[in-house]
Structure formats: C-alpha cells, structure tokens
Design a protein around this motif. Structure first.
Motif, PDB file in Angstrom:
ATOM      1  N   LEU A 270       0.830  -1.206   0.000  1.00 59.65           N
ATOM      2  CA  LEU A 270       0.000   0.000   0.000  1.00 59.65           C
ATOM      3  C   LEU A 270       0.862   1.253   0.000  1.00 59.65           C
ATOM      4  CD1 LEU A 270      -2.653   1.477   0.151  1.00 59.65           C
ATOM      5  CD2 LEU A 270      -2.705   1.077   2.625  1.00 59.65           C
ATOM      6  N   LEU A 271       1.936   1.276   0.781  1.00 55.76           N
ATOM      7  CA  LEU A 271       2.822   2.443   0.795  1.00 55.76           C
ATOM      8  C   LEU A 271       3.416   2.682  -0.582  1.00 55.76           C
ATOM      9  CD1 LEU A 271       4.275   4.677   2.376  1.00 55.76           C
ATOM     10  CD2 LEU A 271       6.062   3.009   2.919  1.00 55.76           C
ATOM     11  N   ALA A 272       3.833   1.613  -1.239  1.00 54.72           N
ATOM     12  CA  ALA A 272       4.413   1.748  -2.580  1.00 54.72           C
ATOM     13  C   ALA A 272       3.393   2.303  -3.560  1.00 54.72           C
ATOM     14  CB  ALA A 272       4.955   0.401  -3.046  1.00 54.72           C
ATOM     15  N   ARG A 273       2.168   1.801  -3.494  1.00 56.38           N
ATOM     16  CA  ARG A 273       1.141   2.250  -4.434  1.00 56.38           C
ATOM     17  C   ARG A 273       0.721   3.687  -4.136  1.00 56.38           C
ATOM     18  NH1 ARG A 273      -3.334  -2.417  -4.725  1.00 56.38           N
ATOM     19  NH2 ARG A 273      -4.108  -1.056  -6.398  1.00 56.38           N
ATOM     20  N   ALA A 274       0.583   4.028  -2.864  1.00 55.40           N
ATOM     21  CA  ALA A 274       0.150   5.372  -2.502  1.00 55.40           C
ATOM     22  C   ALA A 274       1.196   6.427  -2.820  1.00 55.40           C
ATOM     23  CB  ALA A 274      -0.192   5.418  -1.014  1.00 55.40           C
ATOM     24  N   SER A 275       2.460   6.028  -2.775  1.00 54.94           N
ATOM     25  CA  SER A 275       3.540   6.983  -3.042  1.00 54.94           C
ATOM     26  C   SER A 275       3.945   7.029  -4.509  1.00 54.94           C
ATOM     27  CB  SER A 275       4.763   6.620  -2.193  1.00 54.94           C
ATOM     28  OG  SER A 275       5.264   5.344  -2.568  1.00 54.94           O
ATOM     29  N   GLY A 276       3.440   6.082  -5.303  1.00 55.28           N
ATOM     30  CA  GLY A 276       3.857   6.006  -6.702  1.00 55.28           C
ATOM     31  C   GLY A 276       5.284   5.538  -6.855  1.00 55.28           C
ATOM     32  N   GLU A 277       5.801   4.835  -5.842  1.00 58.16           N
ATOM     33  CA  GLU A 277       7.195   4.406  -5.836  1.00 58.16           C
ATOM     34  C   GLU A 277       7.297   2.878  -5.828  1.00 58.16           C
ATOM     35  OE1 GLU A 277       9.853   6.383  -5.936  1.00 58.16           O
ATOM     36  OE2 GLU A 277       8.748   8.272  -5.833  1.00 58.16           O
ATOM     37  N   SER A 278       6.448   2.225  -6.619  1.00 59.20           N
ATOM     38  CA  SER A 278       6.401   0.764  -6.576  1.00 59.20           C
ATOM     39  C   SER A 278       7.453   0.092  -7.447  1.00 59.20           C
ATOM     40  CB  SER A 278       5.005   0.278  -7.008  1.00 59.20           C
ATOM     41  OG  SER A 278       4.688   0.788  -8.292  1.00 59.20           O
ATOM     42  N   GLY A 279       8.156   0.842  -8.263  1.00 54.99           N
ATOM     43  CA  GLY A 279       9.143   0.237  -9.152  1.00 54.99           C
ATOM     44  C   GLY A 279      10.430  -0.134  -8.442  1.00 54.99           C
ATOM     45  N   PRO A 280      11.242  -0.971  -9.074  1.00 48.93           N
ATOM     46  CA  PRO A 280      12.508  -1.389  -8.454  1.00 48.93           C
ATOM     47  C   PRO A 280      13.512  -0.253  -8.302  1.00 48.93           C
ATOM     48  CG  PRO A 280      12.365  -2.179 -10.722  1.00 48.93           C
ATOM     49  CD  PRO A 280      11.019  -1.620 -10.387  1.00 48.93           C
ATOM     50  N   ASP A 281      13.307   0.846  -9.064  1.00 50.51           N
ATOM     51  CA  ASP A 281      14.221   1.989  -8.976  1.00 50.51           C
ATOM     52  C   ASP A 281      13.642   3.130  -8.146  1.00 50.51           C
ATOM     53  OD1 ASP A 281      16.035   0.658 -10.651  1.00 50.51           O
ATOM     54  OD2 ASP A 281      14.989   1.365 -12.441  1.00 50.51           O
ATOM     55  N   GLY A 282      12.510   2.905  -7.500  1.00 49.72           N
ATOM     56  CA  GLY A 282      11.873   3.954  -6.731  1.00 49.72           C
ATOM     57  C   GLY A 282      12.615   4.267  -5.444  1.00 49.72           C
ATOM     58  N   ARG A 283      12.199   5.354  -4.806  1.00 50.45           N
ATOM     59  CA  ARG A 283      12.878   5.792  -3.585  1.00 50.45           C
ATOM     60  C   ARG A 283      12.745   4.770  -2.457  1.00 50.45           C
ATOM     61  NH1 ARG A 283      10.244  11.661  -3.126  1.00 50.45           N
ATOM     62  NH2 ARG A 283       8.669  10.638  -4.406  1.00 50.45           N
ATOM     63  N   LEU A 284      11.622   4.093  -2.393  1.00 51.11           N
ATOM     64  CA  LEU A 284      11.445   3.093  -1.347  1.00 51.11           C
ATOM     65  C   LEU A 284      12.404   1.933  -1.530  1.00 51.11           C
ATOM     66  CD1 LEU A 284       7.539   3.019  -1.207  1.00 51.11           C
ATOM     67  CD2 LEU A 284       9.068   3.985   0.510  1.00 51.11           C
ATOM     68  N   ALA A 285      12.573   1.495  -2.771  1.00 53.82           N
ATOM     69  CA  ALA A 285      13.468   0.373  -3.063  1.00 53.82           C
ATOM     70  C   ALA A 285      14.917   0.756  -2.825  1.00 53.82           C
ATOM     71  CB  ALA A 285      13.266  -0.103  -4.493  1.00 53.82           C
ATOM     72  N   ARG A 286      15.255   2.021  -3.024  1.00 57.20           N
ATOM     73  CA  ARG A 286      16.646   2.443  -2.850  1.00 57.20           C
ATOM     74  C   ARG A 286      17.040   2.566  -1.385  1.00 57.20           C
ATOM     75  NH1 ARG A 286      15.384   6.186  -7.109  1.00 57.20           N
ATOM     76  NH2 ARG A 286      15.350   7.933  -5.620  1.00 57.20           N
ATOM     77  N   PRO A 288      15.660   0.650   1.670  1.00 61.67           N
ATOM     78  CA  PRO A 288      14.721  -0.267   2.336  1.00 61.67           C
ATOM     79  C   PRO A 288      14.664  -0.091   3.852  1.00 61.67           C
ATOM     80  CG  PRO A 288      16.682  -1.439   1.562  1.00 61.67           C
ATOM     81  CD  PRO A 288      16.742  -0.060   0.980  1.00 61.67           C
ATOM     82  N   ARG A 289      15.766   0.316   4.492  1.00 61.01           N
ATOM     83  CA  ARG A 289      15.743   0.488   5.949  1.00 61.01           C
ATOM     84  C   ARG A 289      14.843   1.659   6.329  1.00 61.01           C
ATOM     85  NH1 ARG A 289      21.653   0.035   8.551  1.00 61.01           N
ATOM     86  NH2 ARG A 289      20.332   0.108  10.410  1.00 61.01           N
ATOM     87  N   ALA A 290      14.937   2.766   5.582  1.00 58.67           N
ATOM     88  CA  ALA A 290      14.062   3.900   5.863  1.00 58.67           C
ATOM     89  C   ALA A 290      12.612   3.550   5.550  1.00 58.67           C
ATOM     90  CB  ALA A 290      14.507   5.114   5.048  1.00 58.67           C
ATOM     91  N   ALA A 291      12.405   2.782   4.479  1.00 60.22           N
ATOM     92  CA  ALA A 291      11.040   2.360   4.139  1.00 60.22           C
ATOM     93  C   ALA A 291      10.443   1.512   5.260  1.00 60.22           C
ATOM     94  CB  ALA A 291      11.044   1.588   2.826  1.00 60.22           C
ATOM     95  N   ALA A 292      11.253   0.628   5.828  1.00 58.37           N
ATOM     96  CA  ALA A 292      10.774  -0.194   6.944  1.00 58.37           C
ATOM     97  C   ALA A 292      10.431   0.674   8.152  1.00 58.37           C
ATOM     98  CB  ALA A 292      11.831  -1.234   7.323  1.00 58.37           C
ATOM     99  N   GLU A 293      11.193   1.753   8.368  1.00 56.55           N
ATOM    100  CA  GLU A 293      10.908   2.647   9.481  1.00 56.55           C
ATOM    101  C   GLU A 293       9.598   3.404   9.245  1.00 56.55           C
ATOM    102  OE1 GLU A 293      11.527   4.606  13.176  1.00 56.55           O
ATOM    103  OE2 GLU A 293      12.088   2.691  12.285  1.00 56.55           O
ATOM    104  N   VAL A 294       9.309   3.768   8.002  1.00 57.83           N
ATOM    105  CA  VAL A 294       8.024   4.402   7.688  1.00 57.83           C
ATOM    106  C   VAL A 294       6.881   3.465   8.052  1.00 57.83           C
ATOM    107  CG1 VAL A 294       6.538   5.274   5.843  1.00 57.83           C
ATOM    108  CG2 VAL A 294       8.953   5.888   5.876  1.00 57.83           C
ATOM    109  N   LEU A 295       7.022   2.186   7.681  1.00 56.56           N
ATOM    110  CA  LEU A 295       5.983   1.201   8.010  1.00 56.56           C
ATOM    111  C   LEU A 295       5.803   1.104   9.521  1.00 56.56           C
ATOM    112  CD1 LEU A 295       6.769  -1.706   5.517  1.00 56.56           C
ATOM    113  CD2 LEU A 295       5.156   0.166   5.249  1.00 56.56           C
ATOM    114  N   ARG A 296       6.919   1.146  10.259  1.00 53.33           N
ATOM    115  CA  ARG A 296       6.823   1.053  11.718  1.00 53.33           C
ATOM    116  C   ARG A 296       6.132   2.270  12.296  1.00 53.33           C
ATOM    117  NH1 ARG A 296       8.776   2.660  16.341  1.00 53.33           N
ATOM    118  NH2 ARG A 296      10.090   4.245  15.385  1.00 53.33           N
ATOM    119  N   LEU A 297       6.497   3.454  11.828  1.00 53.30           N
ATOM    120  CA  LEU A 297       5.894   4.679  12.340  1.00 53.30           C
ATOM    121  C   LEU A 297       4.409   4.757  12.002  1.00 53.30           C
ATOM    122  CD1 LEU A 297       8.743   7.216  11.494  1.00 53.30           C
ATOM    123  CD2 LEU A 297       8.029   6.488  13.771  1.00 53.30           C
TER     124      LEU A 297
END
Length: 813
Positions: A270-286, A288-297
């Motif tokens: 859902l985070l990937a789809r809502a942010s438009g960053e679902s691709g392998p080159d997106g900011r979330l994929a680049r 992953p530790r910060a992305a995991a922290e977003v999920l936790r928060l």
C-alpha cells in the motif's frame, strides 16, 4: 424582485445566520454578554451570527431558550445548513429518473483485505446487513465503500451514503431523526408521506420505502447501536453497510467484521502504491531500511500509510529518510482521530486509557490494569471490555490486551498533558509493585533450592493471580517473561532500587528451568548495585550471595568465591539465620567443586541446622540431601543411601522439589549394585519428576546418573544411551560448563563398554574444562580416568596423571 422571492433563493446558512441575529436583537445583549449567558465562546458566537460557521444544534437551542423561543421551527433550516444533500439526479432522456448514487469514490490503491471482504459479502448474503468496526485509521470506510462499489450493480434503485459523524471533531453526532429525513429525501419520497413527528414513525416509513426497492446504503461513522438501529431495513432486498469505531454490541441481528492493521507485506504494498514508488528503482526500493521505518511509524494503519505515501508523492525532492524525520517530529495526524474515540469514554475509562500509555510492557492482563488504575479487579475487567469495544485496546488472545503503537503514543501524550507527574509516578509504581508480588507468588508455587524471602518492601496490590500449581505458575512466568524484564529495566531507569533488588530473586526458579544462567548473572549484577545504593546490610548480603550463586551456576568459580566471602561478612553483621543458612549451603556446593573433601560435608550439615533453627524444614531437607550426595561421591554408599532414605521418609508435596529429587537420585545410584530394580525405579521416578517440572538441568543430571547406575548393573548400551541423552540436553542449553559434572561418569561408562578412545576424549575434555572452571575435584577425576586408560599402553604417562591427581587432592585438604 420582492423580498419573499429573494428569501426563497437565499443560501440556507445565510438565512440561519439572519434568524440567529433576530434572536440576538430580542435578547438586547451584545456578543460578549450573549456568549456568557448561553455558555458559548464569544469568537464562536460571532462566527455563527455572521454566517461563517454553522452552529451545532445545542448552540441554537441555547440561544432560543435565552429569549424563551421554541427552537423546533428552526430545526429544518439547521438540517439543510448542516447536512446539505447533493442535488437530485437529472432525468434520463426517456423521462425515468436515474438511480441515486451517493457513494464516495472508491480508492484506486485498495490493498489486501480479501478475507474481510469475503466476510462482508457473506454477511450481506445472509443478513442483508454488516457492521465493519475497528480503530481509527484502520480502513473501515475504505473497505465499506470498496465493497459497496463491488455490490452496486445489484442495487438499481439507489446507492446511498450517510455520514453519522459519530467521531467527527467539532460537531455532534447526527441524530437518527435527521439521518432518516436525509435518506428519505435521497429516495425522492414526497414530503407529504414523511411523518413530521416521532422517530418510530420515521423509521417505519423508511422500512416501508425500502421494502419494494433494491437499495444499497452505506451508514458511515456510527457512534453506537441506538444511532443505527432506526436506519436498518426491514423486509425486502435492500442492504446496509455500517462502519463504527465501536463494536455495536446492541445490534444482535447485524454480523460484525472487525478490522486489524494490515500485514507487513500488505503495508509495504500500500505504501508503494500510494507513493507512486512501486518500481525497483523507486525511492522506497533504494532505501529499504528507511522504508521499513516508515511502516513502523505508520503502525501498519492504512490511513497513516496513505498519508505518508501522499507526502512522498507530492515531494519529489524528498528522500525516504527525510520523510522518516518529518514523521518522527511530533504528534501525528491521528491524535485528533484518537481524541474523538476517547471523548466517548466516561471519566474513569478515559483515565485508565491514559494510564495504559505509561505501561512499559507490550501486553497486559486485567490484574496489571487493576494495579495501574488502583481499581478493583472486576472494575478493571469491565473497563477493558469497554475500551476493547471502542477499539482503543486490542485483544490478541483471550485474557491478554495490548495497545496499537500509535494508540499507545497518543495515550502516553494524553497522560503527560492531563495527569500530574505525581499521579503518573504513583501509577507506574503500582505496576512495579504488582510485578514484584506476582513474581513472588509464582516463585512460591515452584520448588527451588531455597525459597525466596516474601516480598515485603513494596506495597501489595489489591488482586494477584492465583496459581493452582507449579505448571500454572511457570506458564505465567513464560507469558510475562518479556514484561518482567521490561519492568526490571524500567525500575532501574526510574531509580526504584527496592524493586531492582527484589525482582530477580523471584525469577531464579524460572531461569533454572528455561533461560540458563547468563541473563540471571546480568540481573543480579544490577541488583547488587541497587542494594549498594540502598545500604541495607541484609539486602546487600543477599545480593552478594545471589550473585555468587549465579556465578557458580555459570561456572565462574573464583568470582563466586569472592561474592560469597563478601556476603559472609555482611550476613554476620545482619544476624539473619535464613540468609546465613542459604549462604552456607551454597558455599558447600562451591567447596565440593573446588575439590575439598571434608569441608562440603561440614557445610551441608551446618546449613541443615541453621535452616531448622530458622523454621524452614524443606530447606533443611535440601541440605540433608546434599550431604547424602556428597557421601556418595566420596564412596560412602551405605551412609549415602541411609541419609537419602531419611530425606525421602519426610513428607514432600512435590516429587520434583530439590530435596526429594536429590535424595532419590542419590539412593538410585547408591543401591545400584545390590538392589538394581529398586535403584532403576528411583531413577525413573526422579527423571519423570524432572521432566514434569520442565527443569532441563535436572533432567540432564537424572539421565547421567541413570547412565552411571545402568553401567554398574552391567547394562552398558542402555547406560550409553542415557549419557548421550543427557549431553544432548546440555548442548541444547548452550552451557558447556555444566558438562564438567557429567564427563567423568560418561567416560567411565565408555571405558567399560569397550570404547576407550571415546573415554579418553571425554576425560581430556574434562581436563581442559576443569582448570578453567576452578573445579579441582573434576580435574583430579579426569587425571585418574586417563591414568586407568593409559596403564596398559603408557605406564609412565599414567603415573604422571596419577601424581597430578594426588597433588590436586593434597592441595585441597
């Protein structure tokens, strides 16, 4: 154009403001005086009179009552102002009106919820109604609207949506009367057919209109069952989908579907789809530790994930790390939503909710809640059920509760804002008191070498769990282990030194059965530091003694000796017979492992006398059993057997209690030659008791001793199997130092079973381990064993080993 025509075209909000200004004129008061007499704020009243804000209905009633006017004629105008409906749909070219469709937009990124959707559809099929409940931000409306869009084609006569505003900031919940009038208007029911008085008549009219139509209704954001019940359809095929933050327990005829947070995989999607960053080159994929922290928060809440995704989508220059920093800066968007959920609570419930934010534990039961709020247990149970129904607490399993991370943060902030520092400190202190006393109660139900002194220095709670037996106590300790450690750390952090001193003493039996010795050493180190700060001689003596025993069990013999020496001087000064007896018994164990011969026996006998003088017969029996074991090791089998039988002759409520277990093992090994069947029976009973007790160290000890007895009976294969099972358990415990007590017996069995190389390997392992542990007795036995194996092949080397053994024994006499 005349005035009447202008009035007919006036905006309802402007017209309401004009009517309110007439009321002010009748009062003859200025804005400030009028606000004072009606209990309104002057700024809000000014906005109402100027038409900038629609007043809540109670404000209109207050103004009317002040000038003694009936507010009811203003109600229809207020409803049009506060609940505007979309314009009716235009007719089709054929003249038939198009079906009303008020459904909100379906989100394009709907993610997961397959099981819950299936439950909604099943409830619609079976009951034509369903209530989706869950905490704020969990996605109730999103799910209901998504399901409604999926179902829409089957309801050609209309798809209606009404927000009951059960939890909307700044406005009261919509009453059923107003909601029914809105819905009947949406169906184009002529006004002459709509009853003007009485909720029951309105509800009957609504049911009658639905009976000959196929209409889908989404009733969103309900406060309670009473607000919803008049809106339910009767006969016919119409369907209602309800959402609420509360469990609507009063609607027995409506199946509930409760929502929890998304799974980790669904949250990431859902985070990937809502942010438009679902691709392998997106900011979330680049990152992953910060992305995991977003999920936790976000706590895996859909609304939080969508908000975070939207922030990232609209800020192309941000990294995910920047998003994390912004999210962690302070109060979240959810504080307002949670505050509305809390607002429905009464004063006591709201207080408990706030105090739950202070808990340092992840999950809790009603006993913890009762101690925290200082209320009776039954009251705590009732309030927790109320909070559960309001989805402010969760119940992962029966009898256990937890707060979602974001709810916990909100509760903690609310407590800081609304409760004094002194009240928060008292509440936390009650939780620390509770856990010390509950751990003491669990410890008292479990047999151990010496029972811990009862908790006396902290205030007992009003209610404690009752443990029917040691298994119930152990289950509680397993369940609460993480909480107990968290409570210990909290006590250390806030300087609650009495709790830091007492809690580890009540966990010794648990650690002996489950967690080994490493963590217990760590706890007792902290406990000693707390005792030093308290300066009480008895506490300090017990802390040094406990740390010494933890060191001994970890194989750190020199440190154990130092701790016992310090404890001895303090015990003498404190003059406490119980503490002196316990320390004496422990010194006996250490003295034996150090290779002493006579000292251990003397210490065990002295400990027994001291325990008898202290009025502790079970502990005295434990010292007698240790005396019997030492006699057996010295080769005095008859005396050992006699002493063991004396111990077993005394009544023991639990066969796994230390004196009974030690005496039975001693007796089984002592009589293995002359009474093999009786010996085997005693050892099997001891092993069964150790297994029932869940004590892995004792199980290994029983298995190894059974191996020794079976070897003396000439049953070598069975003996080897028993030794191997014992060592497999020790490998499972990851505590190599315990093997020093078993290596000699195992090696001797291997020698007599025709496995000399295996026997030599085991003796050499003991010879390597014993000096490191300071166990001269085991070291001497290893030299003797190697000498026996080398007699035939290398007599000179054998003699050197015998000389080393004699030297070790001579140095310890």
């Amino acid at each position: 154009m005349d005035g009447r025509a202008r009035a007919g075209q006036a905006d309802p909000q402007d017209e309401l403001a004009a009517r309110l200004r007439l009321l002010q004129e009748l009062s003859g008061l200025g804005v400030r005086a009028l606000a004072r007499d009606t209990g309104l704020s002057s700024s809000s009243l000014s906005r109402y009179l100027n038409g900038q804000t629609v007043p809540p209905w109670p404000a209109v009633v207050a103004l009317c009552r002040l000038v003694k006017r009936d507010p009811r004629p203003l109600r229809p105008l207020w409803e049009r102002t506060s609940n505007p409906l979309p314009a009716p749909p235009k007719s089709s070219r054929q003249g038939r009106p198009l079906p009303r469709n008020d459904l909100p937009r379906d989100v394009p990124d709907f993610t997961g919820r397959e099981e819950q959707l299936a439950a909604v559809f099943a409830a619609v099929d079976s009951h034509r109604a369903v209530c989706v409940d869950g905490m704020a931000g969990v996605g109730k409306t999103t799910l209901a609207v998504h399901a409604a869009h999926r179902l829409a084609a089957g309801f050609p006569d209309g798809r209606l949506y009404v927000d009951l505003h059960g939890f909307t900031e700044g406005r009261p919940p919509l009453d059923p009367d107003s909601a029914l009038r809105m819905l009947l208007g949406a169906l184009d029911v002529p006004s002459e057919r709509v009853p003007q008085d009485g909720l029951e008549q309105l509800a009957a009219c609504w049911r009658s209109e639905l009976a000959h139509r196929r209409v889908l209704v989404v009733v969103d954001n309900a406060a309670d069952a009473e607000q919803v019940r008049p809106l339910l359809p009767g006969a016919g095929d119409s369907v209602v989908l309800i959402t609420s933050r509360n469990r609507l327990l009063g609607l027995d005829e409506v199946p509930p579907v409760s929502l929890d947070v998304l799974s980790e995989l669904e949250s990431a999607e859902l985070l990937a789809r809502a942010s438009g960053e679902s691709g392998p080159d997106g900011r979330l994929a680049r990152d992953p530790r910060a992305a995991a922290e977003v999920l936790r928060l976000c706590g895996r809440l859909p609304l939080a994930l969508r908000l975070a995704g939207a922030r990232l989508r609209h800020r192309p220059g941000w990294t995910v790390g920047i998003l994390v920093e912004r999210m962690a800066e302070g109060a979240s968007e959810f504080d307002t939503a949670f505050a509305m959920s809390v607002r429905q609570l009464n004063r006591a419930q709201a207080r408990l909710f706030r105090l739950l934010g202070l808990l340092p534990v992840e999950s809790f039961d009603e006993y913890v809640a009762a101690a925290l709020a200082d209320v009776p247990l039954r009251t705590a149970q009732t309030m927790l059920e109320d909070l559960l129904d309001a989805h402010l607490v969760q119940q992962p399993v029966a009898g256990r509760y937890r707060l979602h991370d974001l709810v916990h943060q909100h509760a903690r902030r609310a407590a800081a804002e609304q409760d004094s520092a002194a009240e928060r400190e008292r509440a936390l202190g009650r939780v620390l008191d509770y856990y010390v006393h509950a751990a003491a109660a669990a410890d008292a139900a479990m047999p151990f070498l010496s029972p811990a002194r009862a908790a006396a220095a902290v205030r007992p709670p009003a209610a404690l769990p009752r443990f029917a037996d040691k298994h119930a106590a152990f289950t509680w300790l397993v369940t609460e282990y993480a909480n107990l450690i968290a409570v210990f750390e909290t006590a250390a952090a806030v300087g609650a030194d009495v709790h830091v001193c007492e809690l580890p003493r009540f966990l010794r039996a648990y650690f002996a059965r489950r967690c080994g010795t490493t963590h217990l050493n760590f706890l007792f180190e902290r406990s000693l530091a707390a005792a030093e700060r308290l300066g009480d001689p008895l506490r300090l003596a017990e802390a040094h003694s406990d740390l010494g025993f933890a060191r001994y069990n970890a194989g750190r013999m020199a440190e154990a000796a130092d701790a016992y020496e310090t404890a001895g001087a303090l015990v003498s000064r404190a003059g406490d017979g119980r503490a002196e007896a316990e320390l004496t018994l422990r010194r006996g164990y250490l003295s034996w492992d150090a290779g002493q011969v006579e000292d251990p026996l003397a210490l065990f006998r002295l400990a027994g006398k001291l325990y008898e003088q202290a009025g502790l017969p079970t502990a005295a029996a434990d010292a007698a059993a240790a005396e019997a074991w030492a006699m057996l090791q010295l080769g005095h089998r008859e005396e050992a057997a006699r002493r063991a039988r004396e111990v077993l002759a005394a009544p023991h409520t639990d066969p796994s209690c230390p004196p009974a277990l030690t005496a039975r093992i001693t007796l089984g090994v002592a009589i293995a030659d002359e009474a093999p069947d009786e010996a085997a029976g005693h050892l099997e009973q001891a092993l069964a008791a150790a297994r029932a007790d869940g004590h892995l160290h004792n199980q290994a000890w029983c298995l190894n001793c059974r191996g020794v007895a079976l070897r003396r009976m000439g049953r070598y294969e069975e003996a080897l199997a028993s030794h191997r099972e014992a060592f497999a358990l020790l490998d499972e415990l990851f505590e190599e130092h315990w093997k020093i007590h078993f290596l000699d017996g195992y090696a001797e069995t291997c020698r007599l079973a025709g496995l000399p190389e295996e026997a030599l390997r085991l003796h050499r392992q003991a010879l390597e381990l014993a000096p490191r542990l300071g166990n001269r007795y085991a070291e001497a036995l290893a030299h003797d064993g190697i000498a026996a194996l080398l007699d035939a092949t290398d007599p000179a080397a054998a003699e050197q080993h015998r000389a080393s053994a004699r030297a070790l024994r001579r140095d310890t006499v």
